[in-house]
Design a protein around this motif. Structure first.
Motif: not given
Length: 116
Positions: A72-95
């Motif tokens: 569960l901890k590993e999956e939560q860590k992975r979900a957090k990492q994926l969320e960060k990547e998604l935010q970066k991609k959304e920011k780049a798309l907005a730019e």
């Protein structure tokens, strides 16, 4: 005294019946155990196996719980990492969208008909 039955053989007994036999025989010495086994049609080895299973039952649950918590901890860590990547991609798309919009506005203001 626990005596599972209904005419069933010991291999068809449920865990509750086996547990009762283990509890009943836990404090018996070898002679008493042999006598009890003879009366019930059991083997000492069966009772020993049931006793071992009873003693290890909680350990398995604890180990499984530990493994599940780790997963569960590993999956939560992975979900957090994926969320960060998604935010970066959304920011780049907005730019990129903002740059395209500014280009179109600049072309409209300058009257530049060229497409880039």
């Amino acid at each position: 005294m626990a005596t599972p039955g209904n005419g069933q053989t010991s291999d068809k007994w449920g865990s509750q019946e086996k547990f009762l036999i283990v509890m009943e025989t836990f404090t018996m010495n070898e002679t008493e155990l042999a006598e009890s086994c003879h009366k019930k049609g059991l083997y000492r080895e069966q009772i020993e196996a049931w006793r071992t299973a009873c003693l290890q039952a909680n350990g398995q649950v604890f180990d499984q719980s530990k493994q599940l918590n780790g997963a569960l901890k590993e999956e939560q860590k992975r979900a957090k990492q994926l969320e960060k990547e998604l935010q970066k991609k959304e920011k780049a798309l907005a730019e990129a969208a903002a740059v395209l919009l500014l280009r179109k506005k600049a072309q409209a203001i300058l009257g530049d008909d060229e497409e880039e």
